[in-house]
Design an enzyme around this catalytic site. Structure first.
Site, PDB file in Angstrom:
ATOM      1  N   TYR A  65       0.818  -1.217   0.000  1.00 24.27           N
ATOM      2  CA  TYR A  65       0.000   0.000   0.000  1.00 24.27           C
ATOM      3  C   TYR A  65       0.854   1.272   0.000  1.00 24.27           C
ATOM      4  CZ  TYR A  65      -4.075  -2.915   1.140  1.00 24.27           C
ATOM      5  OH  TYR A  65      -5.068  -3.853   1.122  1.00 24.27           O
TER       6      TYR A  65
ATOM      7  N   LYS B 265       3.156 -15.279   2.970  1.00 24.02           N
ATOM      8  CA  LYS B 265       3.099 -15.983   1.688  1.00 24.02           C
ATOM      9  C   LYS B 265       4.553 -16.246   1.294  1.00 24.02           C
ATOM     10  CE  LYS B 265       0.690 -17.528  -1.814  1.00 24.02           C
ATOM     11  NZ  LYS B 265      -0.204 -18.682  -1.741  1.00 24.02           N
TER      12      LYS B 265
ATOM     13  N   ASP C 219      -3.421 -18.035   2.137  1.00 27.57           N
ATOM     14  CA  ASP C 219      -4.561 -18.729   1.520  1.00 27.57           C
ATOM     15  C   ASP C 219      -5.156 -19.742   2.496  1.00 27.57           C
ATOM     16  OD1 ASP C 219      -2.029 -19.786   1.187  1.00 27.57           O
ATOM     17  OD2 ASP C 219      -2.413 -20.685  -0.772  1.00 27.57           O
TER      18      ASP C 219
ATOM     19  N   ASP D  39      -5.725  -6.495   5.918  1.00 21.47           N
ATOM     20  CA  ASP D  39      -6.896  -5.758   5.443  1.00 21.47           C
ATOM     21  C   ASP D  39      -7.999  -6.757   5.063  1.00 21.47           C
ATOM     22  OD1 ASP D  39      -8.543  -3.823   4.390  1.00 21.47           O
ATOM     23  OD2 ASP D  39      -7.229  -3.254   2.742  1.00 21.47           O
TER      24      ASP D  39
ATOM     25  N   ASP E 189     -11.521  -8.182   7.492  1.00 19.14           N
ATOM     26  CA  ASP E 189     -12.909  -8.042   7.035  1.00 19.14           C
ATOM     27  C   ASP E 189     -13.593  -9.403   6.993  1.00 19.14           C
ATOM     28  OD1 ASP E 189     -12.749  -5.314   6.747  1.00 19.14           O
ATOM     29  OD2 ASP E 189     -13.666  -5.317   4.747  1.00 19.14           O
TER      30      ASP E 189
END
Ligand code: NAD
Length: 356
Positions: free
Chosen positions: A135, A190, A222, A246, A250
């Protein structure tokens, strides 16, 4: 104690008003000063994070934030869009550690999208690194692809990067938080594909050596996304980077019934912080008086606990929220048969009464 109150846009003003009522009802001595942020600040001052608002935020002991954003600002240049205000505050105040608890209240088990037995008693804490990763990484942009099968075609690119100190400090935050809970940390990465997250995994493992009493588990993102809906109670503290955090936070929010229930805290290294609900400005329901103010009220409780050293007052607010839920009061997002539907203001006032 000085609190900067930044309600923002959409439902932000409605829900923050209720949290402010709850804070006032505690009978503690706060100075609260309000300022514009987001789209409303752009309309009044031509910028989503005016200098006066930033200065107030820098001087305050803590910031209570509503939400920013509205579709009507989508055509503005990116630096002027309301969402830039929150990124600007995070960057300017060094708010690198984002705490997002996902707690499923007993009375709301039926509102979750998962089976009751999977979420009953759920209490996990997602710690998301907030000021690094893809980001913020440079370079980024659009250009003509310099090589490859599509050389010459328009391409866009971002850069994922983390430095060792950034990973070390968020790892310490996670292990210290775990010590106050069930002493288990899952670090999500990851590393099988990304260099950035191989460094992440290496550094978290090294920092872990200083916390031998805490159990550390590594998990690929994942698999973590899958486990969160398969066996969410197998987690306690999850620590991860900005983008994975992020998305996973959620996902976790829906386990609890409604995003309208979830508070968050973003802290810097001095424990000064910005406290806000995990949701956005919900333009679809703004002005209707139906938004759930509990995430913001619970964010105010986190503010008392983490930045203002008022743990007892925080406990009082959390107990009051449980009490109104036990009384059967529900805003539409958590409404179910046999409960009483109330609006934003009634819910806030019920929490104030339940404090007594
Ligand atoms: P959103 O979180 O605002 O809304 C998603 C859905 O959840 C909507 O249906 C909304 O009605 C519902 N919802 C959210 N909060 C609720 C509450 N307290 N009570 C009841 N229902 C609630 O996300 P979105 O629609 O994707 O984004 C709307 C705007 O908010 C966008 O401009 C976005 O950029 C912005 N946003 C801001 C923040 C922030 O200020 N930190 C975070 C996320 C999104």
């Amino acid at each position: 104690m000085k609190i900067a109150v930044l309600p923002g846009d959409g439902i932000g003003t409605e829900i923050v008003a209720e949290a402010v009522k709850v804070l006032r009802a505690l009978g503690l001595k706060f100075e609260m000063e309000e300022a514009l942020v987001g789209g409303t600040a752009y309309d009044a001052h031509g910028h989503p994070l005016p200098q006066s608002t930033l200065k107030l935020a820098q001087q305050a002991d803590a910031i209570l934030f509503g939400a920013v954003g509205d579709w009507k600002y989508d055509q503005l240049d990116r630096p002027l869009r309301p969402e830039q205000a929150i990124l600007g505050l995070r960057k300017n105040l060094g708010l690198f550690a984002n705490f997002r608890p996902a707690i499923c209240y007993e009375q709301l088990v039926g509102a979750s999208s998962l089976k009751p037995e999977l979420v009953s008693g759920l209490d996990i804490l997602i710690i998301r690194e907030l000021t690094g990763d893809i980001y913020f990484g440079q370079p980024r942009g659009r250009r003509s692809a310099p090589d490859g099968a599509f050389a010459g075609a328009e391409e866009a690119f971002d850069t994922m990067r983390y430095t060792r100190p950034e990973i070390e400090r968020i790892a310490h935050v996670a292990f210290q938080a775990a010590r106050k809970r069930t002493k288990k940390v899952t670090s999500v990465d990851k590393a099988n594909v990304l260099e950035t997250f191989q460094l992440w995994k290496d550094v978290v493992t090294e920092v872990h050596a200083q916390y031998p009493d805490v159990e550390l588990q590594h998990m690929y993102v994942d698999n973590a996304a899958m486990q969160l809906v398969k066996a969410p109670k197998s987690f306690d503290v999850i620590v991860t980077g900005n983008m994975f955090g992020d998305i996973l936070s959620d996902e976790a929010s829906m386990l609890t019934g409604s995003i309208g229930m979830l508070p968050s805290a973003s802290l810097n290294s001095d424990n000064r912080g910005l406290y806000e609900p995990s949701h956005g400005s919900a333009p679809d329901i703004a002005g209707k008086g139906v938004a759930n103010p509990l995430a913001t009220i619970l964010s105010a409780a986190m503010m008392l606990r983490f930045s203002l050293n008022q743990a007892e007052a925080a406990d009082r607010i959390e107990a009051a929220v449980k009490k109104v839920l036990a009384q059967g009061l529900r805003t539409p997002d958590i409404y179910g048969e046999g409960t009483t539907r109330v609006g934003t203001r009634e819910m806030g006032e019920a929490v104030v009464r339940a404090l007594e």
